[in-house]
Design an enzyme around this catalytic site. Structure first.
Site, mmCIF file in Angstrom:
data_model
loop_
_atom_site.group_PDB
_atom_site.id
_atom_site.type_symbol
_atom_site.label_atom_id
_atom_site.label_comp_id
_atom_site.label_asym_id
_atom_site.label_seq_id
_atom_site.Cartn_x
_atom_site.Cartn_y
_atom_site.Cartn_z
ATOM 1 C CD GLU A 76 -2.747 -1.438 2.370
ATOM 2 O OE1 GLU A 76 -2.675 -0.610 3.284
ATOM 3 O OE2 GLU A 76 -3.493 -2.426 2.402
ATOM 4 C CG ASN B 186 -0.551 -6.863 -1.643
ATOM 5 O OD1 ASN B 186 -1.176 -7.382 -2.565
ATOM 6 N ND2 ASN B 186 -0.990 -6.848 -0.398
ATOM 7 C CG HIS C 193 -9.816 -5.698 0.413
ATOM 8 N ND1 HIS C 193 -10.039 -6.867 1.119
ATOM 9 C CD2 HIS C 193 -8.507 -5.397 0.607
ATOM 10 C CE1 HIS C 193 -8.911 -7.243 1.711
ATOM 11 N NE2 HIS C 193 -7.973 -6.377 1.413
ATOM 12 C CD GLU D 208 -4.562 -7.906 1.377
ATOM 13 O OE1 GLU D 208 -5.446 -7.179 1.884
ATOM 14 O OE2 GLU D 208 -3.345 -7.682 1.518
ATOM 15 C CG ASP E 208 -12.606 -8.842 1.311
ATOM 16 O OD1 ASP E 208 -12.641 -7.855 0.542
ATOM 17 O OD2 ASP E 208 -11.994 -8.822 2.401
HETATM 18 O O1 G3I Z 1 -4.343 -8.035 18.636
HETATM 19 C C1 G3I Z 1 -5.273 -7.091 19.162
HETATM 20 C C2 G3I Z 1 -5.915 -7.612 20.428
HETATM 21 O O2 G3I Z 1 -4.917 -7.764 21.416
HETATM 22 C C3 G3I Z 1 -7.006 -6.641 20.870
HETATM 23 O O3 G3I Z 1 -7.689 -7.192 21.962
HETATM 24 C C4 G3I Z 1 -7.985 -6.376 19.758
HETATM 25 C C5 G3I Z 1 -9.026 -5.329 20.136
HETATM 26 O O4 G3I Z 1 -9.694 -4.825 19.011
HETATM 27 O O5 G3I Z 1 -7.297 -5.914 18.628
HETATM 28 C C6 G3I Z 1 -6.348 -6.840 18.131
HETATM 29 O O6 G3I Z 1 -5.740 -6.310 16.986
HETATM 30 C C7 G3I Z 1 -6.516 -6.340 15.811
HETATM 31 C C8 G3I Z 1 -5.713 -7.040 14.738
HETATM 32 O O7 G3I Z 1 -6.407 -6.988 13.509
HETATM 33 C C9 G3I Z 1 -5.434 -8.496 15.080
HETATM 34 O O8 G3I Z 1 -6.638 -9.191 15.186
HETATM 35 C C10 G3I Z 1 -6.812 -4.908 15.397
HETATM 36 O O9 G3I Z 1 -7.680 -4.296 16.329
HETATM 37 C C11 G3I Z 1 -7.445 -4.902 14.033
HETATM 38 O O10 G3I Z 1 -7.545 -3.535 13.592
HETATM 39 C C12 G3I Z 1 -6.577 -5.675 13.052
HETATM 40 O O11 G3I Z 1 -7.237 -5.648 11.804
HETATM 41 C C13 G3I Z 1 -6.497 -6.167 10.715
HETATM 42 C C14 G3I Z 1 -6.214 -5.042 9.729
HETATM 43 O O12 G3I Z 1 -5.543 -5.592 8.594
HETATM 44 C C15 G3I Z 1 -5.333 -3.962 10.349
HETATM 45 O O13 G3I Z 1 -4.842 -3.106 9.396
HETATM 46 C C16 G3I Z 1 -7.351 -7.219 10.046
HETATM 47 O O14 G3I Z 1 -7.480 -8.337 10.929
HETATM 48 C C17 G3I Z 1 -6.708 -7.684 8.731
HETATM 49 O O15 G3I Z 1 -7.617 -8.481 8.025
HETATM 50 C C18 G3I Z 1 -6.386 -6.469 7.880
HETATM 51 O O16 G3I Z 1 -5.751 -6.905 6.715
HETATM 52 C C19 G3I Z 1 -5.400 -5.882 5.772
HETATM 53 C C20 G3I Z 1 -4.155 -6.342 5.055
HETATM 54 O O17 G3I Z 1 -3.130 -6.637 5.977
HETATM 55 C C21 G3I Z 1 -3.675 -5.284 4.062
HETATM 56 N N1 G3I Z 1 -4.734 -4.923 3.159
HETATM 57 C C22 G3I Z 1 -6.003 -4.525 3.770
HETATM 58 C C23 G3I Z 1 -6.484 -5.623 4.715
HETATM 59 C C24 G3I Z 1 -7.843 -5.251 5.292
HETATM 60 O O18 G3I Z 1 -7.771 -4.098 6.093
#
Ligand code: G3I
Length: 491
Positions: A162, A204, A239, A267, A269
């Protein structure tokens, strides 16, 4: 010589082709009709079909493990190989989650696509404060250590993620760009190439699936890297919004393969405004089929990865309020219509009975709302649908979530009045309130007048859709947390 799983698969596909030629059409038909799993179909055409895996589910849910093993020949760690997980404090690496995913992949003869080495998001705080030589050294240490650790186990890496801005065809404003200048992308690829010349290196990004200013800029960067033999492929996150597979997606991917690069849908969806009805699930199936067909039809498309297994596992509802159901499996692991269509798009044999009526009680399944007098008018109550309405195409509000004596946490909500690809909000604090930290927005945040834009991933909204952001403020001890009026402008 050690063969990676992908090389073995290519050889198997080659053997099958020779055998088919020798034995004639009967065997060909038999091979073609036998594939009833995604990985069977993908293996037969020499492609990856991947899924983004959630470490906790892989650890704790046997049905999740079994479905991931049965249906996919490639894995991407959804979060476990990001920098904040691998190197939470400088020099202290934690590979435990990533290793568990690699071990699972080995046990199940799956390849691993590494995600991601250099990204502005999910980067630990310590690195965001560095610049110049210190930042470059930290980049080098991270790339070298991680690629060395996963040597032989990870087949391809998203080296940068990104890096292009959403709206102006320029590089994204990030701590990487600010700390190292425009050359940081080339530096990252040079480091990665030197760290392991045997793996495929990708850049990516999202919203580059069709031909637009962002994919044009990506093309320009990829072309420059390809000329130096520093890049092997481009990842198109995809996405997507229901019904919006770009009409020029195939042509777009082909212009990158014409540079001698691989392409990969990394990715995928396809999100739906909830609740999803039968027609929308059928439209989603058609969209998934189309993406599979596009990759299957391009020799240098290495594969398609779905960004999560079940609808309930997806990141989508957390970021796009009111939207969801973007994946191939229901939460009880039953297959959605999209599964069958996607399998067929890969050349497999879906159990989809074909274009039957999704809802026999509906007199016209092609009409999403039989009560709507004019299905071509997106909003019959709006006398002029070309007028985005008040608020320059979007509206925004602030609300105080939790105040304390000297500060408060706020949530902001942006609602689109039209389909938009980015938004900017601005307001002025009436007194000495100031933002101390914020999430899901970026911009000029710390002054009396705040001007902030979406954080990229939450910028694309369809008309009526909302997304949220948040921040903390400091304020005078005991003062009431004020709620300024916000102006929102769409891009
Ligand atoms: O690990 C913490 C946990 O300790 C806490 O309790 C919880 C509370 O909300 O948060 C947890 O972290 C989360 C993390 O995922 C792990 O699960 C974050 O809040 C959450 O924001 C994070 O979201 C991820 C996101 O990237 C962050 O940018 C998504 O799962 C993941 O699917 C998403 O993936 C991205 C790709 O890497 C790049 N392209 C876009 C794609 C979608 O946003």
């Amino acid at each position: 010589m050690l063969l990676t799983r992908k090389r073995r698969r290519a050889l198997i596909a080659g053997v099958a082709t020779v055998a088919t030629a020798a034995l004639g059409i009967a065997l060909s038909t038999q091979l073609a009709s036998a594939q009833t799993t995604l990985r069977g179909a993908a293996d037969a055409i020499g492609k990856d079909v991947g899924v983004a895996v959630n470490y906790n589910l892989l650890q704790n849910d046997a049905t999740y493990r079994n479905t991931v093993a049965t249906e996919f020949n490639s894995l991407t760690a959804e979060n476990s190989m990001k920098m904040e997980v691998l190197q939470p404090s400088q020099g202290n690496f934690n590979f435990s989650q990533g290793d568990a995913i690699v071990d699972f992949a080995k046990q199940n003869n799956q390849s691993v696509h590494g995600h991601t080495l250099v990204w502005h998001s999910q980067a630990p705080g310590w690195i965001q404060g560095l610049s110049g030589t210190a930042l470059e050294n930290a980049m080098a240490d991270h790339i070298n250590t991680v690629m060395d650790h996963y040597r032989g186990d990870v087949e391809s890496w998203d080296v940068v993620n990104e890096v292009v801005s959403d709206n102006n065809g320029q590089l994204r404003d990030s701590f990487w760009l600010n700390g190292l200048g425009e050359g940081y992308i080339t530096t990252a690829f040079e480091l990665a190439r030197a760290a392991d010349p045997t793996v495929d290196l990708y850049m990516n990004d999202y919203s580059i699936d069709g031909i637009n200013a962002k994919s044009d800029k990506t093309y320009e960067i990829a072309q420059g890297l390809a000329a130096q033999n520093l890049i092997d492929g481009v990842g198109f996150q995809a996405h997507l919004i229901l019904g919006q597979v770009p009409s020029n997606m195939e042509a777009n991917l082909q212009r990158f393969t014409a540079l001698g690069l691989k392409v990969r849908v990394t990715e995928l969806d396809i999100r739906i405004q909830m609740p999803a009805d039968a027609n929308e699930l059928q439209q989603q199936a058609n969209d998934y089929r189309r993406v599979a067909e596009i990759c299957a039809g391009i020799a240098d498309c290495s594969g398609v990865t779905i960004w999560g297994l079940r609808d309930g596992d997806s990141w989508v509802p957390d970021v796009f309020q009111g939207e969801g159901a973007p994946l191939l499996f229901n939460d009880d692991y039953s297959k959605k219509p999209a599964y069958d269509a996607f399998l067929e798009g890969l050349g497999g044999d879906g159990s989809d009975p074909g274009p039957t009526d999704p809802d026999p009680t509906d007199p016209d399944p092609t009409d999403p709302d039989p009560t709507d007098p004019d299905p071509t008018d997106p909003d019959p109550t709006d006398p002029d649908p070309t007028d985005p309405g008040p608020g320059n195409g979007c509206t925004a509000t602030l609300s105080v979530q939790s105040p304390w004596n000297t500060g408060a946490t706020y949530e902001g909500t942006v609602t689109a009045g039209q389909n938009l690809t980015g938004w900017t909000v601005t307001w002025t604090w009436p007194g000495s309130e100031r933002i101390s930290n914020a999430w899901s927005i970026s911009g000029t945040l710390d002054g009396a007048t705040v001007t902030a834009s979406d954080a990229g991933y939450n910028g694309t909204l369809s008309s009526g859709q909302s997304t949220t952001f948040g921040f903390n403020i400091t304020k005078p001890d005991g003062a009431t947390a004020s709620v300024p009026t916000v102006t929102c402008t769409a891009r």
